[in-house]
Motif scaffolding. Structure first.
Motif, PDB file in Angstrom:
ATOM      1  N   PHE A   1       0.840  -1.193   0.000  1.00 52.39           N
ATOM      2  CA  PHE A   1       0.000   0.000   0.000  1.00 52.39           C
ATOM      3  C   PHE A   1       0.877   1.247   0.000  1.00 52.39           C
ATOM      4  O   PHE A   1       1.984   1.229   0.562  1.00 52.39           O
ATOM      5  CB  PHE A   1      -0.877   0.047   1.254  1.00 52.39           C
ATOM      6  N   PRO A   2       0.395   2.364  -0.572  1.00 55.67           N
ATOM      7  CA  PRO A   2       1.152   3.621  -0.471  1.00 55.67           C
ATOM      8  C   PRO A   2       0.947   4.316   0.875  1.00 55.67           C
ATOM      9  O   PRO A   2       1.384   5.446   1.049  1.00 55.67           O
ATOM     10  CB  PRO A   2       0.573   4.451  -1.626  1.00 55.67           C
ATOM     11  N   TRP A   3       0.262   3.665   1.802  1.00 50.92           N
ATOM     12  CA  TRP A   3       0.026   4.213   3.135  1.00 50.92           C
ATOM     13  C   TRP A   3       0.304   3.101   4.159  1.00 50.92           C
ATOM     14  O   TRP A   3       0.305   1.917   3.819  1.00 50.92           O
ATOM     15  CB  TRP A   3      -1.431   4.677   3.295  1.00 50.92           C
ATOM     16  N   PRO A   4       0.462   3.439   5.425  1.00 48.78           N
ATOM     17  CA  PRO A   4       0.740   2.418   6.456  1.00 48.78           C
ATOM     18  C   PRO A   4      -0.531   1.697   6.904  1.00 48.78           C
ATOM     19  O   PRO A   4      -0.881   1.690   8.096  1.00 48.78           O
ATOM     20  CB  PRO A   4       1.378   3.228   7.584  1.00 48.78           C
ATOM     21  N   VAL A   5      -1.258   1.100   5.968  1.00 46.47           N
ATOM     22  CA  VAL A   5      -2.553   0.487   6.262  1.00 46.47           C
ATOM     23  C   VAL A   5      -2.423  -0.615   7.316  1.00 46.47           C
ATOM     24  O   VAL A   5      -3.213  -0.688   8.271  1.00 46.47           O
ATOM     25  CB  VAL A   5      -3.183  -0.071   4.965  1.00 46.47           C
ATOM     26  N   ALA A   6      -1.425  -1.491   7.143  1.00 49.92           N
ATOM     27  CA  ALA A   6      -1.279  -2.612   8.075  1.00 49.92           C
ATOM     28  C   ALA A   6      -1.034  -2.117   9.496  1.00 49.92           C
ATOM     29  O   ALA A   6      -1.596  -2.645  10.467  1.00 49.92           O
ATOM     30  CB  ALA A   6      -0.139  -3.521   7.620  1.00 49.92           C
ATOM     31  N   ARG A   7      -0.210  -1.074   9.667  1.00 51.80           N
ATOM     32  CA  ARG A   7       0.084  -0.555  11.008  1.00 51.80           C
ATOM     33  C   ARG A   7      -1.140   0.130  11.618  1.00 51.80           C
ATOM     34  O   ARG A   7      -1.357   0.075  12.825  1.00 51.80           O
ATOM     35  CB  ARG A   7       1.265   0.416  10.951  1.00 51.80           C
ATOM     36  N   ILE A   8      -1.930   0.806  10.801  1.00 53.25           N
ATOM     37  CA  ILE A   8      -3.155   1.436  11.309  1.00 53.25           C
ATOM     38  C   ILE A   8      -4.096   0.362  11.853  1.00 53.25           C
ATOM     39  O   ILE A   8      -4.665   0.501  12.944  1.00 53.25           O
ATOM     40  CB  ILE A   8      -3.848   2.251  10.196  1.00 53.25           C
ATOM     41  N   VAL A   9      -4.270  -0.716  11.081  1.00 52.80           N
ATOM     42  CA  VAL A   9      -5.124  -1.825  11.520  1.00 52.80           C
ATOM     43  C   VAL A   9      -4.575  -2.430  12.812  1.00 52.80           C
ATOM     44  O   VAL A   9      -5.333  -2.737  13.747  1.00 52.80           O
ATOM     45  CB  VAL A   9      -5.221  -2.886  10.408  1.00 52.80           C
ATOM     46  N   LEU A  10      -3.263  -2.608  12.886  1.00 56.07           N
ATOM     47  CA  LEU A  10      -2.641  -3.202  14.072  1.00 56.07           C
ATOM     48  C   LEU A  10      -2.895  -2.362  15.319  1.00 56.07           C
ATOM     49  O   LEU A  10      -3.075  -2.902  16.415  1.00 56.07           O
ATOM     50  CB  LEU A  10      -1.130  -3.338  13.835  1.00 56.07           C
ATOM     51  N   GLN A  11      -2.937  -1.023  15.182  1.00 59.57           N
ATOM     52  CA  GLN A  11      -2.976  -0.134  16.344  1.00 59.57           C
ATOM     53  C   GLN A  11      -4.360   0.414  16.678  1.00 59.57           C
ATOM     54  O   GLN A  11      -4.495   1.222  17.593  1.00 59.57           O
ATOM     55  CB  GLN A  11      -2.015   1.052  16.114  1.00 59.57           C
ATOM     56  N   HIS A  12      -5.411   0.004  15.982  1.00 62.86           N
ATOM     57  CA  HIS A  12      -6.698   0.686  16.172  1.00 62.86           C
ATOM     58  C   HIS A  12      -7.361   0.390  17.517  1.00 62.86           C
ATOM     59  O   HIS A  12      -8.355   1.029  17.865  1.00 62.86           O
ATOM     60  CB  HIS A  12      -7.646   0.392  14.996  1.00 62.86           C
ATOM     61  N   HIS A  13      -6.832  -0.556  18.292  1.00 63.93           N
ATOM     62  CA  HIS A  13      -7.332  -0.789  19.654  1.00 63.93           C
ATOM     63  C   HIS A  13      -6.334  -0.332  20.724  1.00 63.93           C
ATOM     64  O   HIS A  13      -6.539  -0.622  21.902  1.00 63.93           O
ATOM     65  CB  HIS A  13      -7.665  -2.275  19.861  1.00 63.93           C
ATOM     66  N   GLU A  14      -5.267   0.381  20.321  1.00 62.63           N
ATOM     67  CA  GLU A  14      -4.356   0.972  21.299  1.00 62.63           C
ATOM     68  C   GLU A  14      -5.028   2.200  21.916  1.00 62.63           C
ATOM     69  O   GLU A  14      -5.891   2.831  21.291  1.00 62.63           O
ATOM     70  CB  GLU A  14      -3.034   1.378  20.639  1.00 62.63           C
TER      71      GLU A  14
END
Length: 587
Positions: free
Chosen positions: A492-505
């Motif tokens: 992806f041209p954006w940090p999609v995987a990291r956003i998904v990983l952190q959405h419950h932080e």
């Protein structure tokens, strides 16, 4: 070229406006002077470069030891150190550019002047003349090719640069004591008579040929010789540009075949150049400008710039204001933007990039204007194709993401539409906070599939009407990491995987899976967290009825700064209370 009033100022103006990036390096490696081309290449504003940046900051780590070695050797023994080399240039955004660098010491100082040619796209030298006679000499010495001036009447060599001395292993004094015949001691057709014949031809027409040269020790090497007659001080001379092509000849490499030969006169600069006097009348037009405009220099001289350099808007077709008047009036550099079209003498329409700048005298008075421009047809075509390809890719990507989101929701009918509604709210919050649309697009994709990790969780747990056991909840808490594992290898041209990983932080570190705090959590993930909570509270679940929107807003307000980013909370509340946002409007 006849030296006339204003040439020093013209060189200084060209230095600032040519397409070649150049800097002046102090003894302590800091950059004391740079031009606009270097600003564009580096991505930093000028005030963050001059006096604050070291040239070493722009060198890729893998090339830095070698470059420092060159720098040290150049300080210890300038004649023995290489003056031309390639390295990877790192700009402000971390992008690496293959660069051909030419470096020379400023005579009588501990300063160096470096010019940088980005060979990714251009592969041709577009060197500029310097701001004054001293800078002109520095560029002459920093040239990557050997250059000398020949007197066709006497056969004498009148001037040489450092590269010429190094190539033939001669001192400057030795080189100036020789003639052309002395530099050619080979067998026919590379003997003295043939060399003299080439130089005699050059008095009438430019000559370009390959030659088997020989240095003072008898070492033979291949060179490419470019001869052109010029007028200096009212006398006809031959300008010789000599390039060592031994490596290319022996290895059949064509790395520099498309590069234009290095030029040391304004008439042969790589960009099109037109100069005017302080009345806006053309005083100079180089061959590139003559070719693009259709006006040979002899016919262009003395005419108003607007007659020779006719420009219109790319989309409007209407005449663009002549830049000369503003430059003469305000003394500013004027760029006409990326949507200018040149109307040639024969009616051709040529997209161009151009800049107009004042030519100033010693006392700062404006002597005229220099307009530098180039044919922008290929770049604009490539840019249009890039935009079209990007749009197609994004449409395809969104279709794929939507399909994945649909698959997730098919396993959990109670949350059907959840990811879509969260995405709409998250994007609205991001826009309310002023995030650029490019980041909003990345957030949208992440929100549409933020629960993709739930596909591995049994439907019975997802739809359980009662409270979850500790083991069941632990299993639910694995879905961000599962989602990350699914998405991390997608480019992806954006940090999609990291956003998904952190959405419950959560801001205080009480979230999962990593217990991140505050700024350690991506802003997009902080936005997604608030949108996720609001939508979940406002929707019916098997284990509880839906909450009122006011209750949901009160919940995030109660934990503002503790669990949720305060700026994100404020933006979300504003959307619902003052901007009329409602989940009911989302189809």
């Amino acid at each position: 070229m006849v030296m006339t009033r204003g040439h020093d100022d013209l060189y200084r103006t060209i230095f600032e406006n040519t397409g070649t990036a150049m800097i002046v390096i102090e003894e302590d490696t800091t950059i004391s002077l740079c031009n606009e081309a270097f600003v564009a290449l580096s991505g930093y504003p000028r005030d963050e470069i001059e006096g604050r940046k070291s040239w070493t900051e722009f060198v890729a780590p893998e090339d830095l030891p070698r470059m420092l070695g060159y720098h040290r050797r150049r300080r210890e023994d300038p004649a023995a150190a290489p003056h031309n080399y390639e390295f990877l240039f790192v700009d402000r955004h971390g992008r690496k550019h293959p660069i051909w660098a030419t470096v020379a010491l400023v005579p009588g100082t501990r300063r160096s002047v470096a010019s940088f040619l980005d060979i990714t796209d251009l592969r041709r030298a577009k060197e500029a003349l310097a701001a004054s006679e001293a800078n002109y000499r520095t560029i002459f010495e920093a040239a990557s090719d050997a250059i000398f001036i020949h007197d066709p009447e006497t056969g004498a060599i009148l001037d040489v640069n450092q590269k010429m001395c190094a190539m033939y292993e001669l001192s400057r004094e030795e080189a100036l004591s020789l003639t052309i015949a002395d530099l050619s001691a080979g067998e026919p057709p590379y003997d003295r008579e043939h060399a003299l014949a080439w130089f005699r031809k050059a008095a009438a027409a430019p000559q370009l040929f390959e030659w088997l040269a020989q240095d003072r020790h008898g070492r033979r090497f291949w060179v490419e010789v470019n001869l052109k007659h010029v007028v200096i001080g009212g006398k006809v001379r031959v300008l010789a540009v000599v390039r060592d092509i031994t490596r290319r000849k022996e290895a059949a490499l064509a790395l520099y075949e498309e590069r234009e030969r290095y030029r040391v006169t304004l008439a042969s600069i790589g960009d099109a150049v037109i100069c005017t006097d302080d009345k806006g009348m053309v005083t100079f037009c180089n061959p590139v400008a003559a070719d693009l405009t259709g006006w040979p220099e002899k016919e262009a001289l003395g005419r108003p710039l607007a007659e020779v350099f006719r420009i219109v808007g790319e989309f409007t077709g209407q005449p663009v204001d002549n830049p000369v008047h503003r430059v003469l009036r305000e003394g500013v550099v004027v760029g006409l933007g990326n949507h200018t079209v040149l109307i040639g003498r024969d009616g051709r329409k040529i997209p161009i990039m151009d800049t107009a700048a004042p030519i100033r005298g010693e006392n700062g008075e404006i002597l005229g204007v220099v307009v530098v421009f180039r044919d922008d047809t290929e770049r604009r075509r490539a840019e249009r194709e890039r935009r079209e390809n990007l749009a197609r890719l994004r449409r395809s990507l969104e279709s794929a993401i939507t399909a994945v989101a649909t698959l997730v929701e098919m396993r959990d009918p109670y949350t059907a539409g959840h990811q879509r509604r969260v995405a709409e709210l998250a994007c609205a919050i991001a826009r309310e906070m002023g995030l650029p649309e490019e980041r909003v697009a990345g957030l949208r994709f992440a929100a549409l599939i933020h629960d993709v990790g739930k596909t591995v969780i049994p439907a019975a747990i997802l739809n359980k009407p009662g409270h979850l056991t500790e083991i069941e909840f632990a299993l639910i808490k694995t879905h961000p990491e599962v989602g990350y594992d699914v998405l991390k290898n997608i480019d992806f041209p954006w940090p999609v995987a990291r956003i998904v990983l952190q959405h419950h932080e959560r801001m205080n570190g009480s979230g999962y899976p990593a217990g991140l705090k505050g700024e350690a959590i991506l802003l997009e993930a902080r936005i997604l967290a608030v949108a996720d909570v609001l939508e979940a509270m406002a929707s019916h679940r098997p284990y509880r009825p839906a909450h009122d929107t006011k209750e949901a807003l009160a919940e995030i307000a109660r934990h503002r700064g503790e669990l949720y980013d305060p700026d994100v909370v404020d933006a979300a509340i504003s959307l619902f209370t003052t901007k009329g946002f409602s989940f009911d409007r989302i189809q």
